[in-house]
Scaffold this active site. Structure first.
Site, PDB file in Angstrom:
ATOM      1  CE  LYS A 136     -59.813  28.410  17.873  1.00  0.00           C
ATOM      2  NZ  LYS A 136     -59.641  27.086  17.239  1.00  0.00           N
ATOM      3  CG  ASP A 187     -58.785  22.779  14.095  1.00  0.00           C
ATOM      4  OD1 ASP A 187     -58.169  23.519  13.316  1.00  0.00           O
ATOM      5  OD2 ASP A 187     -59.734  23.176  14.796  1.00  0.00           O
TER       6      ASP A 187
END
Ligand code: ADP
Ligand code: MG
Length: 544
Positions: free
Chosen positions: A255, A290
């Protein structure tokens, strides 16, 4: 490999689709009017019926519709979804445009073909992915990492207390104070911070010092002394090899992150050191992905939640697996029946199945993690806009868009954010005026014609639909692996799922294609702040 779990729903799907399509076609044939677009609609629906009678494969169905229909009729992918999922309202909603911009020998028909993922392809992906999940659970070193999370309990809903949590997602870093009020109720106070590109690619020490500063500032802002002793749940959404609930080493950045000195290092230790250096008496007691946080947080209010999915900057999912089905788990099995497993599905990269285009390849080559996270690069927020930008550049270079005129912005990597796609897909004005504004303000592309804007919108649709369908296949793979086709809530967090228009519906349509009537048992639910709350809950569960 148990294909039987899929075959029954697929058979049912075939039956229901046939009936629904027949009804849909009849409806359109009956309402045949003089208007060109409605004539086209009827022709396409009739063709779909004809095709349905003779052909099995969804691709054939579409090809049939195109062959039998009005030659100028164009069945858009979402229309195809509607036809294939047999949903009459969806079929009615769908507009079959007569796109004068689709030159038969141009780039668009090719894009159409390359970006369309048939039901059959999705089914193949589901089967393959289930198999890859099994391999990943057996041993390390496979395509899907299938990381045991050490989270063995889901909340009962009666946990209470205030817990501090951090959430490093990809675009933002959040510090949260989560108050668990019991009965699935929570209250959350938080501060949100952008992580600059400088921090993302600088030293690990600078990154963790930044976290410590944010925590101290936040605590002061809500009147808490940072020197007070307290525990913290840390949501760190990168592939981590965990060997305890509060210990995990980073296996790989993604990311857009590439901080030095963190690979192979325990990130909890880095965080604890940084907080200590900043004079705080806070200890991270739970390290959470997450996806795991999203799952646990949603399970606090809905006990049927067995899957947590992220569709944000990146993409990933976690689910509840039977400990007996995790052969590679070497820890204690006593008193443990289930464990949450982080799939790291963004790394899925089966070349023979994924519809990888030349644009995907170019994006991958230019990325800071080439040949990694291939599925993520096809479905997540960080990349969707960039894929569109690559296509627009191609269309300008062939002169099919904007009279072949480039702007420096258009040629700047990552200048086209996925959020712009949302705006464009939401633009239903006759002149596509918001699309015009996006192109002017964001890409410096001026003097566009309506034609240009329709092309741009169509490109966004192609890329957006492909992303939603691949996401749905990945969800179907997990549900199939868990054998929870009878009832399962999937908690989904992330801006792409939350804000991208039609993303949820497109996923749902694809799930119906894949699971038939069983798809009705699968609830896709928007989860918000899941990762922060989840980390707090896991810290609470761990303290229990
Ligand atoms: P994180 O991944 O850091 O938790 P988000 O879930 O907010 O954060 O996801 C951020 C990503 O979502 C970015 O890549 C951004 O491009 C994309 N995004 C933000 N807003 C929208 C929107 N309105 N529509 C589609 N994508 C969006
Ligand atoms: Mg997030």
């Amino acid at each position: 490999m148990p294909t039987s779990t899929l075959d029954t729903p697929l058979f049912l799907f075939g039956l229901t689709t046939g009936v629904a399509l027949a009804a849909a076609s009849q409806f359109f044939i009956n309402s045949l009017t003089r208007s060109q677009s409605q004539r086209s609609l009827a022709a396409t629906a009739a063709a779909a019926l004809l095709a349905q009678q003779q052909l099995e494969e969804p691709e054939d169905l579409v090809a049939g519709a195109l062959k039998h229909g009005n030659p100028s009729t164009h069945l858009t992918p979402s229309g195809r979804d509607a036809a294939l999922s047999g949903s009459l309202p969806a079929l009615r909603r769908q507009s079959w445009s007569v796109p004068s911009f689709v030159a038969a020998d141009g780039t668009l028909p090719r894009l159409e073909m390359e970006f369309t993922v048939s039901s059959k392809k999705l089914q193949t992906m589901v089967r393959h992915m289930v198999n890859e999940m099994r391999k990943g659970l057996e041993s390390d070193g496979h395509m899907l990492k299938m990381i045991p999370s050490y989270v063995v309990a889901r909340p009962a809903g009666d946990e209470t207390g205030s817990y501090l949590a951090l959430d490093l997602g990809g675009s933002n870093f959040r510090v949260c104070m989560v108050e668990l009020r019991g009965q699935g109720q929570t209250a959350i106070r938080q501060s949100k911070h952008m992580v600059s590109d400088e921090l993302k690619t600088g030293s690990g020490e600078a990154l963790f010092d930044f976290f410590a500063t944010c925590i101290a500032d936040f605590l002061k802002s809500i009147g808490i002394d940072p020197k007070e002793k307290r525990a913290l749940g840390f949501t760190f959404s990168f592939p981590v090899e965990q060997n305890a609930i509060d210990h995990g080493t980073l296996m790989q950045w993604n990311k857009g992150f590439a901080c030095s000195g963190v690979l192979g290092v325990d990130v909890v230790n880095l965080l604890n050191k940084a907080m200590k250096k900043a004079g705080m008496n806070i200890t991270a007691t739970a390290l959470v992905n997450d996806t795991v946080g999203t799952l646990v947080s949603h399970a606090y209010r809905d006990p049927q939640t067995f899957v947590g999915v992220i569709l944000g900057t990146g993409t990933n999912a976690a689910y509840v697996e039977r400990i007996a089905d995790i052969p590679k788990w070497t820890g204690d099995r006593k008193n443990i029946t289930d464990m949450v497993v982080n799939t790291e599905w963004g790394a899925y990269d089966e070349q023979s199945i994924l519809p990888i285009t030349s644009y995907d390849q170019a994006l991958d080559r230019a990325s800071n993690n080439p040949r990694k996270q291939i599925l993520e690069k096809m479905i997540s927020g960080m990349y969707l806009g960039e894929i569109v930008r690559y296509i627009l550049v191609d269309l300008v270079s062939t002169g099919e868009l904007c009279r072949g005129i480039f702007t420096p912005k258009l040629q700047t990597p990552y200048a086209f954010d996925t959020a712009y796609m949302s705006r464009i897909e939401r633009d239903h004005s006759l002149e596509l005026s918001d699309t015009k504004a996006v192109l002017e303000n964001m890409l410096d592309v001026h003097n566009t014609t309506v034609q240009d804007r329709r092309i741009v919108k169509h490109v966004c649709e192609l890329v957006g639909i492909r992303a939603a369908r691949l996401s749905a296949a990945a969800v179907a793979a997990i549900i199939t692996k868990m054998k929870r086709l009878d009832a399962c809530t999937v908690a989904i967090d992330g801006s792409v799922y939350e804000h991208y228009p039609h993303f949820a519906n497109r996923m749902r349509d694809a799930l119906r294609e894949l699971l038939g009537i069983m798809a009705e048992n699968i609830v896709l639910e928007q989860a918000r702040d899941g990762s922060g709350q989840g980390a707090a809950l896991i810290a609470a569960l761990h303290a229990k």
